[in-house]
Each structure stands twice: as structure tokens, then as C-alpha cells.
Design a protein around this motif. Structure first.
Motif, mmCIF file in Angstrom:
data_model
loop_
_atom_site.group_PDB
_atom_site.id
_atom_site.type_symbol
_atom_site.label_atom_id
_atom_site.label_comp_id
_atom_site.label_asym_id
_atom_site.label_seq_id
_atom_site.Cartn_x
_atom_site.Cartn_y
_atom_site.Cartn_z
ATOM 1 N N LYS A 135 0.875 -1.369 0.160
ATOM 2 C CA LYS A 135 -0.042 -0.048 -0.101
ATOM 3 C C LYS A 135 0.795 1.196 -0.203
ATOM 4 O O LYS A 135 0.700 2.280 -0.951
ATOM 5 N N VAL A 136 1.837 1.253 1.009
ATOM 6 C CA VAL A 136 2.707 2.439 1.177
ATOM 7 C C VAL A 136 3.712 2.755 -0.166
ATOM 8 O O VAL A 136 3.969 3.849 -0.331
ATOM 9 N N LYS B 195 3.770 8.127 -3.507
ATOM 10 C CA LYS B 195 5.156 8.891 -4.034
ATOM 11 C C LYS B 195 5.469 10.010 -2.932
ATOM 12 O O LYS B 195 6.602 10.650 -3.176
ATOM 13 N N ASN B 196 4.796 10.322 -1.774
ATOM 14 C CA ASN B 196 5.162 11.273 -0.909
ATOM 15 C C ASN B 196 6.013 10.711 0.043
ATOM 16 O O ASN B 196 6.653 11.282 0.830
ATOM 17 N N TYR B 197 6.445 9.503 0.261
ATOM 18 C CA TYR B 197 7.089 8.891 1.267
ATOM 19 C C TYR B 197 8.230 7.936 0.793
ATOM 20 O O TYR B 197 7.975 7.144 -0.314
ATOM 21 N N ILE C 73 9.738 1.212 8.178
ATOM 22 C CA ILE C 73 9.817 2.675 8.606
ATOM 23 C C ILE C 73 9.522 3.688 7.210
ATOM 24 O O ILE C 73 9.995 3.276 6.031
ATOM 25 N N VAL C 74 8.631 4.430 7.417
ATOM 26 C CA VAL C 74 8.043 5.362 6.477
ATOM 27 C C VAL C 74 8.393 6.597 6.535
ATOM 28 O O VAL C 74 8.254 7.185 7.830
ATOM 29 N N LEU D 58 -3.447 8.674 8.013
ATOM 30 C CA LEU D 58 -2.501 9.853 8.188
ATOM 31 C C LEU D 58 -1.738 9.576 6.727
ATOM 32 O O LEU D 58 -1.649 10.720 5.986
ATOM 33 N N ILE D 59 -1.081 8.450 6.499
ATOM 34 C CA ILE D 59 -0.347 8.327 5.260
ATOM 35 C C ILE D 59 -1.361 8.647 3.932
ATOM 36 O O ILE D 59 -0.895 9.253 2.984
#
Length: 267
Positions: free
Chosen positions: A31-32, A36-38, A49-50, A113-114
Motif C-alpha cells: 500500500k505505502v 510517492k510522497n514517502y 519505517i516510512v 494519516l499516510i
């Protein structure tokens, strides 16, 4: 982002409850990695860890992947989980040891939040319930990240607690008290491990995230507490990232007052 109405997707939260921790780990990575922001750092059997791209300072928001069902080799099925309005509970016929809101409520909140692109860092740890194993392994790597301003846990029962562990910063605590949270003493959680091993003496707190009666078949989730935590963290986004929150070394340490392995095995 700030003005977006927060609605808890109870069906998605139910799905998170039914994953074992390895499945949840794989789900989060998949998912994460699409956001593209992380940046994503993966350590199998330790955690994820993100970190936000292009952001100089941010708190690390922490949750854990396991429930006590994992250690008992029990996996929830669809029929085990009942949704009644804003309450989620185990069905009476379930053979599970617990619902698993501890800490799937925290994982859900972090993932929301992500999804909202809140510029925080996030940690998802393996095996908190059997001795904070994942956070202990990753603590040195996390300590090398000088962008982190504080450790915020999403792993506390109830609706309105901000739990502390002796690694306290009064300004940090006051931020949450001003939002209606009440300071209480905690026993053991991943953020306390990170603060204890922080070379910069970074402070930690742990927020109520809506589960009750954890580690029992009577566990249930109150959706309102999840909404509250999400809204509070979004509201405090700027100030949590602007300042660095450190603690003064005192005689108090959770390791002096609690045998963490004894606590973990009581259930």
C-alpha cells in the motif's frame, strides 16, 4: 488535508483485524509503496519505517503489527468480528483470544494519516506483544535519523489518555492535554524503547486509540477514539514538526519499574 472530514472505514478496519502480522506487513508495504510522497524502508521480522520526502523535521508515529492472536497462532475469520454502529467486537462464538484492536487501531490510524499525506514519519513494528522486539532491533537505525522530533505512540487503550513513560517533555504532553487528553502513566510500549535508546533524549507519549479490554475476549473498539486521534494529530502537525522535544534524564525508567518480558507473558 486539514479540513478533510474524517470517516473511519469500518470495513477496512475489519480487514486489518483479520490479517496476521506477516500478512499485515505485506499489505502495508504494498500500500505505502504506491504513495510517492514517502520513502519506505523494510526490515522483515523487524518492521517498516516510512519517512516523508522533502521534509526536514517530523515526529515518528509508531504502531505495532502483532496481536496476541499471532503468538497463539490464531487468525480471525470474517464471522469472528461484529460491527454494531461505532463499536466493533468479537462475536460470542469466536475462538480467538482477543479482537486485536491492540494495535490494529494504531495501524489503521497511521495508514489513514499516510493516505492523507500528513508529513510525519511512521514506524510499524513486529512483535511488540512479546517484548518490543521489532522496535528494539530498529532503535539504533531510528536513532541515526536526526530529522525526528519526538516519538508518538498509537498504542493506548481508551479514548483520551496521553500515556507517559518517564521520557517526558512537558511541552509535548501539554499539546495533547490542550486537546482534551489526560496524562497517565504507561507501563511498556515501543516508543519507550525508542526514547530509552535515543542519543538525543527524544521524548515520547502514547495516545489512546480506541480499544478497550485488550488481551481478552471482551476487547472492543470505539470508532470515535480513532477519529479523535487522527483529527488531533492533523491539527498538531505543524507544531509537532517545528520543535524538537527532548526529556531530561531522571531516575525513572520503565525498565527499572517493570520486567517487560514478565509483563508480556502475563496474558
Amino acid at each position: 488535508m486539514i479540513d478533510k472530514k474524517i470517516v473511519v472505514n469500518k470495513g477496512y478496519l475489519k480487514n486489518l483485524l483479520m490479517f496476521n502480522q506477516t500478512e499485515l506487513f505485506e499489505h502495508i508495504v504494498q500500500k505505502v509503496s504506491k504513495n510517492k510522497n514517502y520513502n519506505l524502508t523494510v526490515s522483515f521480522k523487524s518492521g517498516i519505517i516510512v519517512t516523508p520526502k522533502g521534509v526536514i523535521k517530523y515526529p515518528l508515529i509508531c504502531s505495532h503489527l502483532d496481536t496476541i492472536n499471532d503468538s497463539k497462532k490464531i487468525k480471525l475469520q470474517n464471522s469472528d468480528v461484529e460491527i454494531d454502529g461505532d463499536i466493533i467486537r468479537l462475536s460470542q462464538s469466536s475462538l480467538a483470544k482477543c479482537l486485536g484492536g491492540d494495535d490494529r487501531c494504531g495501524v489503521y490510524t497511521a495508514l489513514q494519516l499516510i493516505d492523507l499525506n500528513v508529513p510525519f514519519g511512521f514506524a510499524f513494528f513486529f512483535d511488540e506483544e512479546i517484548g518490543c522486539i521489532g522496535s528494539s532491533i530498529l532503535a539504533n537505525d531510528i536513532d541515526e535519523n536526526e530529522n525526528i522530533t519526538a516519538f508518538i505512540g498509537l498504542d493506548r487503550r481508551g479514548l483520551d489518555n496521553v500515556a507517559v513513560y518517564g521520557y517526558n517533555n512537558n511541552d509535548l504532553i501539554r499539546l495533547f492535554e490542550n486537546e482534551g487528553y489526560t496524562q497517565v502513566d504507561g507501563s511498556i510500549t515501543d516508543v519507550a524503547v525508542l526514547s530509552e535508546q535515543s542519543s538525543r533524549n527524544l521524548a515520547c507519549v502514547n495516545l489512546s486509540i480506541g480499544y478497550y479490554n485488550e488481551h481478552t475476549k471482551m476487547e472492543f473498539i470505539n470508532i470515535f477514539a480513532i477519529q479523535r486521534a487522527i483529527k488531533t494529530l492533523i491539527k498538531l502537525c505543524f507544531v509537532l514538526s517545528k520543535d524538537i522535544y527532548t526529556y531530561s534524564v531522571t531516575d525513572y525508567s520503565y525498565l527499572k519499574n517493570y520486567d517487560k518480558y514478565e509483563i508480556m507473558m502475563r496474558w
